[in-house]
Design a protein around this motif. Structure first.
Motif, PDB file in Angstrom:
ATOM      1  N   ALA A  73     -28.599 -38.190 -27.874  1.00 58.51           N
ATOM      2  CA  ALA A  73     -29.622 -36.589 -27.694  1.00 58.51           C
ATOM      3  C   ALA A  73     -28.502 -36.057 -28.943  1.00 58.51           C
ATOM      4  O   ALA A  73     -29.669 -35.766 -29.290  1.00 58.51           O
ATOM      5  N   ARG A  82     -34.712 -40.284 -27.338  1.00 59.00           N
ATOM      6  CA  ARG A  82     -36.209 -39.865 -28.020  1.00 59.00           C
ATOM      7  C   ARG A  82     -37.353 -40.395 -28.669  1.00 59.00           C
ATOM      8  O   ARG A  82     -38.934 -40.423 -28.905  1.00 59.00           O
ATOM      9  N   ASP A  87     -38.975 -35.562 -26.706  1.00 59.80           N
ATOM     10  CA  ASP A  87     -37.875 -35.185 -25.555  1.00 59.80           C
ATOM     11  C   ASP A  87     -37.968 -35.508 -23.731  1.00 59.80           C
ATOM     12  O   ASP A  87     -36.713 -34.743 -23.172  1.00 59.80           O
ATOM     13  N   LEU A  90     -35.990 -37.925 -22.373  1.00 55.23           N
ATOM     14  CA  LEU A  90     -34.615 -37.435 -22.425  1.00 55.23           C
ATOM     15  C   LEU A  90     -34.190 -36.879 -21.767  1.00 55.23           C
ATOM     16  O   LEU A  90     -33.529 -36.156 -21.180  1.00 55.23           O
TER      17      LEU A  90
END
Length: 233
Positions: A73, A82, A87, A90
Motif C-alpha cells: 500500500a 491497487r 483502492d 486494498l
C-alpha cells in the motif's frame, strides 16, 4: 471449540461494519475465504501431529500478511493490489487479513488455545480468565498470570493435539475397542466423528444473527447501487 461456521459468522459481522458501502457479495466471499484459511491446517494432521491450531493459527501468519499489504500500500500507484483491484481491493484485503486474525485465530486463542508463535516457538497458549469488580475484593482479573508455567504442563506439537473431524473415537458410553475391531464384550465397536456447528448457545445465536445482518447489508448496498444508477439516467 468454535466451528468454522462460527468463525465465518463473526468475520461477516466485522466486514459488514468496516467495509460500509463496499460490503457486497464479492467482498463477503473474500473475507469468508480468508477466515476459513487457518482451519485448513487440519488436513496436515495425518502427516504432522499437532498441525491443527499450529500451522495455520500462528500469529506470525496474519502479521506477515499485514506487513506485506502495508508495504504494498505504501508504494502508492505502484501497488500491485491497487493496480489490479483499485483502492477498494486494498481495503477489502486489509479487512480480510483483520478477520483472519480477529475472527479466525483469536476466538481459538481464547477457547482451547493456539500455537501462537509456531514454528519459531512450539507452545500452545490460551488467553482465558475473568475480569470483574467485587465490593469485597475490588477489581479482580485472572487473564494475566505472571507465575512461571510448570514444565510438565507445557503443551507442544509433540505431546498435544486437538481432536479434529479426522479423528474417529469410540462412541460415548461404549466399551473400548480391542485390536481386532471389537469391544471387550465381543460385539463390534462403533466410533464417531464430530463435525462441530455450534457447541454453545451463544455460538448458535451468532450464526442466524450474522446471516441476518449480512443479508440486510447486502440488500441495502444493492438498493443504494440501483438508486445511484437510476439517478445517473
Amino acid at each position: 471449540m468454535p466451528s468454522t461456521l462460527v468463525h465465518v459468522a463473526l468475520a461477516l459481522l466485522i466486514a459488514a461494519a468496516l467495509l460500509g458501502e463496499e460490503f457486497d457479495g464479492r467482498s463477503a466471499l473474500v473475507v469468508a475465504a480468508a477466515t476459513v484459511l487457518p482451519d485448513l491446517d487440519v488436513a496436515l494432521e495425518p502427516v504432522l501431529s499437532g498441525a491443527h491450531r499450529s500451522v495455520g493459527h500462528t500469529l506470525l501468519f496474519p502479521a506477515a500478511l499485514f506487513a506485506l499489504l502495508w508495504w504494498d500500500a505504501r508504494r502508492g500507484a505502484d501497488s500491485v493490489v491497487r493496480q489490479r483491484y483499485g483502492d477498494r481491493g486494498l481495503r477489502v484485503a486489509f479487512v480480510a487479513v483483520g478477520c483472519l486474525f480477529g475472527a479466525a485465530i483469536v476466538p481459538d486463542l481464547v477457547v482451547g488455545g493456539v500455537n501462537a508463535f509456531y514454528p519459531l516457538h512450539d507452545t500452545f497458549y490460551t488467553v482465558d480468565g475473568r475480569l470483574f469488580y467485587s465490593t469485597d475484593r475490588g477489581w479482580v482479573q485472572t487473564f494475566v498470570d505472571l507465575s512461571p508455567p510448570e514444565t510438565e504442563s507445557r503443551r507442544t506439537t509433540e505431546n498435544f493435539a486437538f481432536r479434529t473431524v479426522l479423528d474417529a473415537e469410540p462412541t460415548l458410553g461404549l466399551e473400548p475397542v480391542s485390536g481386532d475391531g471389537s469391544s471387550d464384550s465381543g460385539g463390534p465397536q462403533r466410533v464417531e466423528r464430530i463435525f462441530p456447528v455450534a457447541m454453545t448457545g451463544f455460538r448458535a445465536w451468532l450464526l442466524p444473527l450474522s446471516a441476518f445482518v449480512t443479508a440486510v447489508r447486502l440488500w441495502q448496498v444493492r438498493r443504494g447501487a440501483e438508486a445511484g444508477a437510476d439517478a445517473e439516467e
